[in-house]
Motif scaffolding. Structure first.
Motif, PDB file in Angstrom:
ATOM      1  N   SER A  63      57.125  58.747  55.085  1.00  0.00           N
ATOM      2  CA  SER A  63      56.466  58.381  56.342  1.00  0.00           C
ATOM      3  C   SER A  63      57.484  58.304  57.461  1.00  0.00           C
ATOM      4  O   SER A  63      58.688  58.182  57.243  1.00  0.00           O
ATOM      5  CB  SER A  63      55.752  57.033  56.191  1.00  0.00           C
ATOM      6  OG  SER A  63      54.740  57.102  55.218  1.00  0.00           O
ATOM      7  N   GLN A 117      51.366  53.333  55.967  1.00  0.00           N
ATOM      8  CA  GLN A 117      51.675  54.647  55.436  1.00  0.00           C
ATOM      9  C   GLN A 117      50.368  55.354  55.078  1.00  0.00           C
ATOM     10  O   GLN A 117      49.508  54.782  54.406  1.00  0.00           O
ATOM     11  CB  GLN A 117      52.575  54.502  54.209  1.00  0.00           C
ATOM     12  CG  GLN A 117      53.944  53.922  54.563  1.00  0.00           C
ATOM     13  CD  GLN A 117      54.644  53.324  53.365  1.00  0.00           C
ATOM     14  OE1 GLN A 117      55.479  53.967  52.757  1.00  0.00           O
ATOM     15  NE2 GLN A 117      54.309  52.093  53.025  1.00  0.00           N
ATOM     16  N   LEU A 135      48.538  57.453  52.963  1.00  0.00           N
ATOM     17  CA  LEU A 135      48.693  57.986  51.608  1.00  0.00           C
ATOM     18  C   LEU A 135      48.000  59.336  51.428  1.00  0.00           C
ATOM     19  O   LEU A 135      48.497  60.209  50.706  1.00  0.00           O
ATOM     20  CB  LEU A 135      48.166  56.980  50.589  1.00  0.00           C
ATOM     21  CG  LEU A 135      48.958  55.664  50.488  1.00  0.00           C
ATOM     22  CD1 LEU A 135      48.379  54.776  49.396  1.00  0.00           C
ATOM     23  CD2 LEU A 135      50.434  55.921  50.240  1.00  0.00           C
ATOM     24  N   ARG A 176      50.011  62.642  50.362  1.00  0.00           N
ATOM     25  CA  ARG A 176      49.634  63.468  49.203  1.00  0.00           C
ATOM     26  C   ARG A 176      49.462  64.925  49.636  1.00  0.00           C
ATOM     27  O   ARG A 176      49.888  65.838  48.897  1.00  0.00           O
ATOM     28  CB  ARG A 176      48.335  62.925  48.583  1.00  0.00           C
ATOM     29  CG  ARG A 176      47.769  63.802  47.461  1.00  0.00           C
ATOM     30  CD  ARG A 176      48.736  63.909  46.301  1.00  0.00           C
ATOM     31  NE  ARG A 176      48.284  64.881  45.301  1.00  0.00           N
ATOM     32  CZ  ARG A 176      48.608  66.163  45.316  1.00  0.00           C
ATOM     33  NH1 ARG A 176      49.381  66.658  46.280  1.00  0.00           N
ATOM     34  NH2 ARG A 176      48.191  66.971  44.363  1.00  0.00           N
ATOM     35  N   LEU A 182      57.879  55.934  49.122  1.00  0.00           N
ATOM     36  CA  LEU A 182      56.975  54.914  49.644  1.00  0.00           C
ATOM     37  C   LEU A 182      57.783  53.639  49.849  1.00  0.00           C
ATOM     38  O   LEU A 182      58.654  53.317  49.036  1.00  0.00           O
ATOM     39  CB  LEU A 182      55.832  54.611  48.667  1.00  0.00           C
ATOM     40  CG  LEU A 182      54.826  55.689  48.333  1.00  0.00           C
ATOM     41  CD1 LEU A 182      53.786  55.127  47.358  1.00  0.00           C
ATOM     42  CD2 LEU A 182      54.132  56.204  49.579  1.00  0.00           C
ATOM     43  N   LEU A 190      50.999  48.206  51.497  1.00  0.00           N
ATOM     44  CA  LEU A 190      50.014  49.028  50.819  1.00  0.00           C
ATOM     45  C   LEU A 190      49.308  48.209  49.742  1.00  0.00           C
ATOM     46  O   LEU A 190      49.941  47.463  49.000  1.00  0.00           O
ATOM     47  CB  LEU A 190      50.691  50.234  50.164  1.00  0.00           C
ATOM     48  CG  LEU A 190      51.278  51.299  51.101  1.00  0.00           C
ATOM     49  CD1 LEU A 190      52.152  52.256  50.304  1.00  0.00           C
ATOM     50  CD2 LEU A 190      50.170  52.046  51.831  1.00  0.00           C
ATOM     51  N   VAL A 240      48.277  52.113  45.828  1.00  0.00           N
ATOM     52  CA  VAL A 240      49.516  52.633  45.237  1.00  0.00           C
ATOM     53  C   VAL A 240      49.222  53.260  43.877  1.00  0.00           C
ATOM     54  O   VAL A 240      49.707  54.351  43.557  1.00  0.00           O
ATOM     55  CB  VAL A 240      50.566  51.516  45.108  1.00  0.00           C
ATOM     56  CG1 VAL A 240      51.790  52.024  44.348  1.00  0.00           C
ATOM     57  CG2 VAL A 240      50.975  51.006  46.480  1.00  0.00           C
ATOM     58  N   PHE A 266      47.528  56.561  44.361  1.00  0.00           N
ATOM     59  CA  PHE A 266      48.456  57.571  44.869  1.00  0.00           C
ATOM     60  C   PHE A 266      49.333  58.107  43.744  1.00  0.00           C
ATOM     61  O   PHE A 266      49.518  59.323  43.605  1.00  0.00           O
ATOM     62  CB  PHE A 266      49.315  56.967  45.972  1.00  0.00           C
ATOM     63  CG  PHE A 266      50.331  57.922  46.543  1.00  0.00           C
ATOM     64  CD1 PHE A 266      49.959  58.864  47.482  1.00  0.00           C
ATOM     65  CD2 PHE A 266      51.658  57.877  46.124  1.00  0.00           C
ATOM     66  CE1 PHE A 266      50.889  59.757  48.004  1.00  0.00           C
ATOM     67  CE2 PHE A 266      52.594  58.759  46.636  1.00  0.00           C
ATOM     68  CZ  PHE A 266      52.208  59.702  47.586  1.00  0.00           C
TER      69      PHE A 266
END
Length: 342
Positions: A101, A130, A132, A136, A148, A159, A164, A167
């Motif tokens: 990020s 962030q 996600l 991705r 991350l 997050l 998480v 992800f």
């Protein structure tokens, strides 16, 4: 809170004014308290043997950390702060891109350039989180590492644990994911991730931590990474010989033995953080909730107002700033500098 990035500008030399003396340096998210007396005593004792080399390959420090975490010592890599360990990781994974990020910890773009890894920056969403889904989508066949941060640096956002986990399940298992938990000790226990469960399910996961923040040992440069299997074995090969001083081992052992005192300090820092945030919000500054030992203050004008008041903060091109919390006197100075900004 909206996070925007802008192109930096170059101030005119013609109209440059004398620099304001720095009264408080809040730019590095340091712990405002000196090391605990027990840690100072333990480190001082090692100096009598400073004429001797430390271990060629560190064994004592990884074992001490592993026993504290409840993992095998072979799953722990140590280095010169989290930054030093991250550099070991990047050197292990050269040959592809680094996805992370933006904005993020300043060290990642620098280390990516040093390691020859093209950086793929993914903007934060409008709330400073962030993104996600975007991260991705940025993962391709060229991706060598995804980073991350939890909590995120510089916004302090967190997050969700479920996000998480989702992800990690969505990222191809061939792509290593570095979970930077430099500020994990500032999280409530309920917000912490299940380290053992995640590592068991995701052999491509690396968890990065440091003793620089909550433990207040930034000057000793002690960091570590936890992983499993072939990936962590490859990172072990980047271990610098004689790279971990005996003082680091003594400091970590003393820090673990003083856990209650350290938790008290963490509590005092987070209480000061929340009090400063609420006082700034009362002034009309939209300060997002932070889960670390700093606050992110959105611009415009914040960084300039702090600088004019003699307060050094980490500044961003749009006029936003990130500043360390924990020192009540510094907090009062921040409030005074920004009370009439909005």
């Amino acid at each position: 809170m909206t996070i925007r990035l802008a192109e930096p500008t170059i101030p005119s030399r013609r109209f440059r004014t004398p620099a304001t003396p720095t009264l408080f340096d809040l730019s590095l998210s340091e712990n405002p308290y000196p090391p605990l007396p027990a840690i100072l005593a333990a480190v001082t004792d090692t100096l009598a043997q400073a004429n001797r080399y430390p271990e060629f390959r560190p064994e004592e420090l990884p074992l001490t950390i592993a026993e504290h975490l409840g993992v095998p010592s072979g799953d722990v890599v140590v280095g010169a702060g989290a930054t030093g360990v991250a550099m070991q990781i990047l050197r292990t994974l050269t040959g592809g891109e680094l996805v992370t990020s933006t904005p993020t910890f300043d060290g990642y773009p620098i280390m990516a350039e040093m390691a020859g890894m093209p950086l793929v920056p993914v903007p934060l969403d409008g709330q400073g989180d962030q993104d996600l889904k975007a991260l991705r989508r940025a993962v391709t066949r060229r991706t060598a590492l995804v980073v991350l941060c939890r909590p995120h640096n510089p916004t302090g956002t967190l997050l969700e644990a479920a996000a998480v986990r989702s992800f990690l399940a969505a990222v191809p298992s061939r792509v290593p994911v570095l979970l930077d938990e430099a500020y994990v000790e500032f999280l409530d226990q309920a917000d912490r991730l299940d380290l053992h469960g995640l590592l068991h399910r995701h052999p491509n996961l690396l968890i990065l931590r440091t003793f620089s923040k909550a433990y207040g040992l930034a000057g000793l440069r002690i960091g570590y990474c936890v992983g499993r299997g072939e990936l962590i074995e490859r990172i072990h090969r980047q271990q610098l010989p004689y790279g971990i001083p005996a003082a680091a081992v003594a400091a970590v052992r003393a820090a673990y033995a003083a856990e209650d005192e350290l938790q008290d300090r963490v509590h005092r820092i987070t209480m000061e953080r929340d009090a400063l945030r609420m006082s700034l919000r009362a002034c009309g500054i939209d300060v997002h909730r932070s889960h670390a030992n700093f606050l992110y203050l959105p611009g415009p004008g914040v960084a300039t107002a702090l600088r004019r008041a003699g307060i050094k903060a980490k500044s961003y091109p749009d006029g936003s700033a990130r500043l360390t919390v924990g020192d009540p006197a510094a907090g009062r100075a921040v409030h005074a500098a920004l009370v009439n900004l909005r």
